[in-house]
Design an enzyme around this catalytic site. Structure first.
Site, PDB file in Angstrom:
ATOM      1  N   GLU A 162      11.465 -13.845  -2.332  1.00 17.95           N
ATOM      2  CA  GLU A 162      10.676 -13.935  -3.556  1.00 17.95           C
ATOM      3  C   GLU A 162      11.339 -14.923  -4.505  1.00 17.95           C
ATOM      4  OE1 GLU A 162       8.782  -9.521  -3.868  1.00 17.95           O
ATOM      5  OE2 GLU A 162      10.891  -9.715  -4.395  1.00 17.95           O
TER       6      GLU A 162
ATOM      7  N   ASP B 197      10.446  -3.661   0.485  1.00 18.82           N
ATOM      8  CA  ASP B 197       9.361  -3.150   1.326  1.00 18.82           C
ATOM      9  C   ASP B 197       9.805  -2.866   2.751  1.00 18.82           C
ATOM     10  OD1 ASP B 197       7.573  -3.214  -0.734  1.00 18.82           O
ATOM     11  OD2 ASP B 197       6.615  -5.085  -0.139  1.00 18.82           O
TER      12      ASP B 197
END
Length: 399
Positions: free
Chosen positions: A152, A168
């Site tokens: 990210e 996640d």
């Protein structure tokens, strides 16, 4: 349920830090050289795997707020309208480097993700609300049998924030890096030697269903371990997996006080938590109740949401993120002053986030983003520079 990206939220690299009051993106600070519209990202394939690699740069263009993807030259392309049911997204794949090789692309001012996959392209779809992200906790997700992962990042006028994330899932290993304006390089995310297999071995050896988080392909390839949040949601982990610890915390602070000092640069801003029934009330220094929390369940703890929701404000959000870190790291019983930045206290209780414990244990520098607010106490795997020259993504061996 699939993850649908419907708005330009900052990724974890920036959002959780901003929430903690530690960083203000785009705010006045030390002078930086102007950040160019794109910067180079060098991807190095040290995986040792022979399959082709595919890379994707997906996110929200900060200048326009539009969702889309960037090509290898950093040129932005907006997604077309989606449908219901979701329609296939345009092919945004960038051919990645072969094993032992490197490839440099350019990344634009974006808030988003850099995906990479081995052997097969990822299947992205568009709904009327935006891009559907892979959601491999869903058995019918078309990407479930693909080995992939993502980083990210946010690149804006204040600089670059780039992380490696396990929020996640824990999957194909990689490290991130940035070359600073002074020419030095900062990296994070590398595993210890044997750390990839060591992580999965640790989960499988942990009683209570933690090994059920591991997903394998029919050919025997270990693909990933789901986060414990998804484990609870899918039934792989029992819903009461954190109850014993939460109950002990609630009992302790019925008769004693939990002191939260959420901002490292504001040591006089303190909140005081006491439990009454199923509610922990927090007061400020004047004795006024400023926010309250119901006793959280495992989903709230692992996801840092629901009963531990953390709005982007100056009171509840910072308290909640501190509680979330304390529950996941099981430090709330050993230290009534939070956040606890003493890593020797982390994950010592028998009831803890075993996934996060294993992830941090296998990192070469001990840093990971194993739950949403793992940046509390600066435990996150994040690189940042206000005037970045170059970014790096290194695909590491699955060993």
């Amino acid at each position: 349920m699939p993850h649908t990206l419907t708005r330009g939220a900052l990724p974890l690299a920036a959002a959780t830090t901003l929430l903690g009051g530690l960083l203000a993106l785009g705010s006045p600070g030390r002078a930086h050289a102007a950040v160019p519209d794109t910067i180079p990202l060098t991807i190095t394939n040290n995986s040792g795997r022979s399959e082709p690699v595919y890379v994707y740069d997906l996110g929200t263009q900060l200048s326009s707020g539009r969702q889309g993807w960037a090509d290898a030259d950093g040129v932005f392309h907006a997604w077309p309208a989606g449908g219901n049911p979701p329609t296939p997204a345009p092919d945004a794949a960038i051919p990645g480097p072969a094993a032992g090789q490197s490839k440099t692309i350019r990344i634009p001012k974006f808030s988003g993700r850099i995906y990479f996959s081995y052997g097969r392209k990822l299947d992205f779809r568009l709904t009327t609300g935006g891009l559907v992200q892979p959601a491999v906790q869903n058995p019918s997700d078309p990407n479930r049998d693909i080995l992939f992962n993502w980083s990210e990042y946010t690149l804006n006028d204040a600089g670059l924030w780039l992380n490696s994330t396990q929020v996640d899932m824990f999957s194909a290993p990689y490290a991130v890096g940035v070359q600073r304006a002074d020419g030095g390089t900062t990296t994070t995310g590398h595993l210890k030697s044997g750390g990839y297999s060591g992580f999965f071995a640790a989960l499988r050896a942990q009683p209570g269903g933690w090994g059920n988080l591991v997903q394998t392909r029919s050919d025997g390839t270990v693909l990933r371990a789901l986060s414990p949040l998804y484990g609870v949601e899918t039934g792989a982990l029992p819903a009461n997996v954190m109850d014993d610890y939460v109950n002990r915390v609630w009992q302790k602070y019925t008769t004693s006080t939990l002191t939260v000092t959420p901002f490292a640069d504001q040591p006089n801003t303190k909140y005081y938590g006491r439990v009454s029934g199923n509610v922990m009330n927090f007061t400020n220094s004047a004795g006024t109740v400023v926010t309250s929390f119901q006793k959280p369940d495992a989903s709230s703890v692992f996801g840092c949401h629901k009963l531990l929701d953390a709005p982007n404000d100056t009171v509840r959000g910072p308290i909640s993120r501190t509680l979330c870190a304390g529950f996941n790291r099981s430090t709330l019983l050993v230290n009534p002053n939070q956040p606890d930045a003493t890593t020797a206290d982390f994950y010592r209780d028998a009831v803890t986030n075993q996934y996060a414990r294993a992830a941090h244990a296998q990192m070469a520098d001990g840093k990971a983003y194993a739950f949403a607010f793992d940046d509390v106490g600066h435990q996150e795997s994040l690189v940042h520079d206000g005037s970045p020259r170059q970014a790096y993504l290194t695909l590491d061996p699955l060993s």
